[in-house]
Design a protein around this motif. Structure first.
Motif, PDB file in Angstrom:
ATOM      1  N   PHE A 105       0.828  -1.203   0.000  1.00 50.57           N
ATOM      2  CA  PHE A 105       0.000   0.000   0.000  1.00 50.57           C
ATOM      3  C   PHE A 105       0.868   1.261   0.000  1.00 50.57           C
ATOM      4  O   PHE A 105       0.545   2.240  -0.668  1.00 50.57           O
ATOM      5  CB  PHE A 105      -0.948  -0.002   1.205  1.00 50.57           C
ATOM      6  CG  PHE A 105      -2.268  -0.671   0.940  1.00 50.57           C
ATOM      7  CD1 PHE A 105      -3.438   0.066   0.817  1.00 50.57           C
ATOM      8  CD2 PHE A 105      -2.345  -2.044   0.794  1.00 50.57           C
ATOM      9  CE1 PHE A 105      -4.646  -0.545   0.559  1.00 50.57           C
ATOM     10  CE2 PHE A 105      -3.556  -2.680   0.533  1.00 50.57           C
ATOM     11  CZ  PHE A 105      -4.713  -1.929   0.418  1.00 50.57           C
ATOM     12  N   TYR A 106       1.968   1.236   0.733  1.00 49.99           N
ATOM     13  CA  TYR A 106       2.868   2.386   0.778  1.00 49.99           C
ATOM     14  C   TYR A 106       3.501   2.629  -0.597  1.00 49.99           C
ATOM     15  O   TYR A 106       3.515   3.750  -1.106  1.00 49.99           O
ATOM     16  CB  TYR A 106       3.955   2.149   1.827  1.00 49.99           C
ATOM     17  CG  TYR A 106       4.998   3.235   1.888  1.00 49.99           C
ATOM     18  CD1 TYR A 106       4.750   4.433   2.549  1.00 49.99           C
ATOM     19  CD2 TYR A 106       6.243   3.062   1.289  1.00 49.99           C
ATOM     20  CE1 TYR A 106       5.710   5.436   2.603  1.00 49.99           C
ATOM     21  CE2 TYR A 106       7.210   4.046   1.345  1.00 49.99           C
ATOM     22  CZ  TYR A 106       6.940   5.234   2.007  1.00 49.99           C
ATOM     23  OH  TYR A 106       7.897   6.220   2.054  1.00 49.99           O
ATOM     24  N   ALA A 107       4.032   1.564  -1.202  1.00 54.59           N
ATOM     25  CA  ALA A 107       4.681   1.697  -2.505  1.00 54.59           C
ATOM     26  C   ALA A 107       3.702   2.156  -3.571  1.00 54.59           C
ATOM     27  O   ALA A 107       4.006   3.027  -4.399  1.00 54.59           O
ATOM     28  CB  ALA A 107       5.309   0.358  -2.902  1.00 54.59           C
ATOM     29  N   HIS A 108       2.503   1.590  -3.554  1.00 55.11           N
ATOM     30  CA  HIS A 108       1.486   1.944  -4.546  1.00 55.11           C
ATOM     31  C   HIS A 108       1.089   3.409  -4.424  1.00 55.11           C
ATOM     32  O   HIS A 108       0.944   4.126  -5.437  1.00 55.11           O
ATOM     33  CB  HIS A 108       0.265   1.046  -4.356  1.00 55.11           C
ATOM     34  CG  HIS A 108      -0.845   1.310  -5.309  1.00 55.11           C
ATOM     35  ND1 HIS A 108      -1.933   2.096  -4.993  1.00 55.11           N
ATOM     36  CD2 HIS A 108      -1.035   0.912  -6.594  1.00 55.11           C
ATOM     37  CE1 HIS A 108      -2.741   2.155  -6.029  1.00 55.11           C
ATOM     38  NE2 HIS A 108      -2.227   1.441  -7.016  1.00 55.11           N
ATOM     39  N   GLU A 109       0.925   3.885  -3.201  1.00 52.35           N
ATOM     40  CA  GLU A 109       0.544   5.279  -2.996  1.00 52.35           C
ATOM     41  C   GLU A 109       1.632   6.230  -3.486  1.00 52.35           C
ATOM     42  O   GLU A 109       1.337   7.267  -4.094  1.00 52.35           O
ATOM     43  CB  GLU A 109       0.268   5.532  -1.511  1.00 52.35           C
ATOM     44  CG  GLU A 109      -0.204   6.944  -1.212  1.00 52.35           C
ATOM     45  CD  GLU A 109      -0.520   7.166   0.248  1.00 52.35           C
ATOM     46  OE1 GLU A 109      -1.060   8.241   0.577  1.00 52.35           O
ATOM     47  OE2 GLU A 109      -0.244   6.270   1.067  1.00 52.35           O
ATOM     48  N   ILE A 114      11.108   3.810   4.271  1.00 52.09           N
ATOM     49  CA  ILE A 114      11.706   5.062   3.835  1.00 52.09           C
ATOM     50  C   ILE A 114      11.813   5.039   2.316  1.00 52.09           C
ATOM     51  O   ILE A 114      12.491   4.174   1.741  1.00 52.09           O
ATOM     52  CB  ILE A 114      13.092   5.263   4.466  1.00 52.09           C
ATOM     53  CG1 ILE A 114      12.986   5.188   6.000  1.00 52.09           C
ATOM     54  CG2 ILE A 114      13.706   6.598   4.039  1.00 52.09           C
ATOM     55  CD1 ILE A 114      14.294   4.949   6.701  1.00 52.09           C
ATOM     56  N   LEU A 115      11.123   5.953   1.652  1.00 51.83           N
ATOM     57  CA  LEU A 115      11.155   5.999   0.191  1.00 51.83           C
ATOM     58  C   LEU A 115      12.572   6.290  -0.292  1.00 51.83           C
ATOM     59  O   LEU A 115      13.211   7.241   0.153  1.00 51.83           O
ATOM     60  CB  LEU A 115      10.191   7.078  -0.318  1.00 51.83           C
ATOM     61  CG  LEU A 115      10.002   7.150  -1.839  1.00 51.83           C
ATOM     62  CD1 LEU A 115       9.374   5.872  -2.369  1.00 51.83           C
ATOM     63  CD2 LEU A 115       9.143   8.359  -2.204  1.00 51.83           C
ATOM     64  N   ALA A 116      13.052   5.454  -1.216  1.00 48.62           N
ATOM     65  CA  ALA A 116      14.422   5.592  -1.702  1.00 48.62           C
ATOM     66  C   ALA A 116      14.461   5.803  -3.214  1.00 48.62           C
ATOM     67  O   ALA A 116      15.480   5.556  -3.855  1.00 48.62           O
ATOM     68  CB  ALA A 116      15.232   4.360  -1.316  1.00 48.62           C
ATOM     69  N   GLY A 117      13.348   6.259  -3.777  1.00 57.79           N
ATOM     70  CA  GLY A 117      13.308   6.523  -5.211  1.00 57.79           C
ATOM     71  C   GLY A 117      12.078   5.939  -5.867  1.00 57.79           C
ATOM     72  O   GLY A 117      11.596   4.883  -5.463  1.00 57.79           O
ATOM     73  N   CYS A 118      11.573   6.655  -6.858  1.00 55.58           N
ATOM     74  CA  CYS A 118      10.348   6.233  -7.539  1.00 55.58           C
ATOM     75  C   CYS A 118      10.426   6.734  -8.982  1.00 55.58           C
ATOM     76  O   CYS A 118      10.764   7.907  -9.216  1.00 55.58           O
ATOM     77  CB  CYS A 118       9.142   6.833  -6.813  1.00 55.58           C
ATOM     78  SG  CYS A 118       7.542   6.228  -7.365  1.00 55.58           S
TER      79      CYS A 118
END
Length: 404
Positions: free
Chosen positions: A282-286, A350-354
């Motif tokens: 859910f975090y990655a998708h958002e 922790i977001l590390a890039g998208c």
């Protein structure tokens, strides 16, 4: 010829008592059905127990992949989170279980479907609304709303009266529900919200933050049209991705939730949920949606996701409104394709890039450096028009000076 009852059977004490009770009170054949949605269970042992207790027939149906593809992923695409916390692990599983029960009931030409849900919980509503939607000719039997049995001791005594002395493992003080997506814990000391959960006794899948590794771990998820298809560059099925994320996330203490929620039946209840893989998904998708959805669609989706979540929680999966909202979700996901990199560390994501080939983020437009695509002087006219209602209101409300 006797009528038939299809029972949602788990192999536990509650549903085991229901088999002879149904035979005594309805003079029917009881068909025990276990629906596998990814729970860890010895289904052969459950089958043997069902026949020993008096079931005339037993079915074990694997719906794990269907659960993930047709229930979990549509909810993921709509961002379905109940009351901003609960990822709907139990609520999503009930409609696929109900659908399997109805399919068996139709195959066996059964008159009834029975379940072991209590009269205080949400599951009775979820099961029964599903049956009404899929086959309204089938009648429902809910023993916990009818019988006089009130405790585990009385259940065991009832079985002994019938000459049934099967060993049942000592029951955990917590009421648990498990599937591939999550495991929930309710009851015992959790019934008092002021009690801190004893996670060493509660948790089954997930490390506490204290026991999580001191070194973080990076993972990469790839989505196509809102559906996860790769984990760390490996193409996997939906259930494989969730299973692997459960292990990775559980290792790092991801997805532990302590929540007081509003039940459909009107009371509040407190539970602890473990959803390591689902929390990561859910975090990655958002985060990927932040790149790919335009502002108006993203903001509307936030509003509709709340309505979607309430529908799922309240057992209305098979309604026209849920299907309509899922159709909206499908359209929003047309360009939600790309990769998300996350660092997992002691309960944190922790977001590390998208990145996405359909990213709406444009460096040339948003840069603070010089550019040739945005004339900053245009902002003055925009602000004048955007602020015109405020200016007119302020002018009209200025105090009027009367002539003396």
């Amino acid at each position: 010829m006797k009528d038939k009852i299809v029972l949602a059977y788990s192999g536990g004490l509650d549903t085991s008592v229901i088999i002879p009770w149904l035979k005594d009170n309805y003079d029917c054949e009881v068909i025990a059905v276990v629906v596998n949605v990814g729970q860890k269970e010895d289904f052969k042992s459950v089958e043997e127990k069902a026949y020993l207790i008096g079931a005339s027939k037993f079915y074990a149906i694997d719906k794990t992949e269907e659960f993930v593809e047709e229930y979990v992923f549509p909810t993921l695409k709509m961002g379905g989170v109940y009351e901003n916390k609960y990822l709907l692990g139990t609520a999503m599983a009930r409609p696929v279980i109900t659908k399997a029960l109805v399919e068996i009931a139709q195959k066996e030409k059964a008159k009834y479907i029975a379940h072991g849900a209590t009269g205080k919980g949400n599951d009775q509503v979820r099961f029964e609304l599903g049956v009404k939607a899929l086959d309204p000719t089938i009648e429902i039997i809910a023993p916990w709303r009818i019988w006089d049995i009130k405790s585990r001791e009385e259940e065991i005594a009832y079985l002994e009266e019938k000459g049934i002395t099967l060993p049942f493992p000592k029951k955990s003080p917590y009421s648990r529900d498990e599937n591939i997506f999550h495991i929930s814990h309710e009851g015992f000391d959790l019934e008092l919200p002021e009690n801190e959960p004893n996670y060493d006794n509660i948790l089954q899948w997930t490390n506490t933050v204290e026991n999580a590794p001191d070194k973080g771990e990076y993972i990469k998820l790839e989505f196509i049209k809102g559906i996860p298809v790769k984990l760390n560059d490996e193409t996997l099925s939906g259930s494989e991705i969730i299973s692997k994320l459960n292990k990775i996330g559980g290792l790092h203490g991801i997805g532990i939730l302590d929540m007081v929620e509003n039940r459909l039946v009107g009371m509040k209840s407190r539970g602890v949920y473990e959803t390591p893989g689902g929390t990561i998904l859910f975090y990655a998708h958002e985060e990927l949606e932040r790149l790919c959805l335009d502002k108006d669609t993203a903001h509307m989706k936030q509003l509709l996701s709340q309505e979607f979540s309430k529908l799922i929680y309240n057992g209305k999966w098979f309604t026209t409104l849920r299907k309509s909202l899922s159709a909206f979700g499908d359209i929003t996901q047309e360009y939600v394709t790309g990769e998300v990199k996350i660092k997992l560390y002691k309960g944190n994501m922790i977001l590390a890039g998208c990145k996405s080939p359909y990213s709406l983020h444009s460096e040339s437009f948003s840069t603070f450096e010089g550019d040739n695509v945005y004339n900053q002087k245009d902002a003055e006219g925009f602000i004048n028009l955007f602020g015109l209602p405020l200016k007119i209101e302020s002018l009209l409300k200025r105090p009027v000076k009367l002539h003396e």
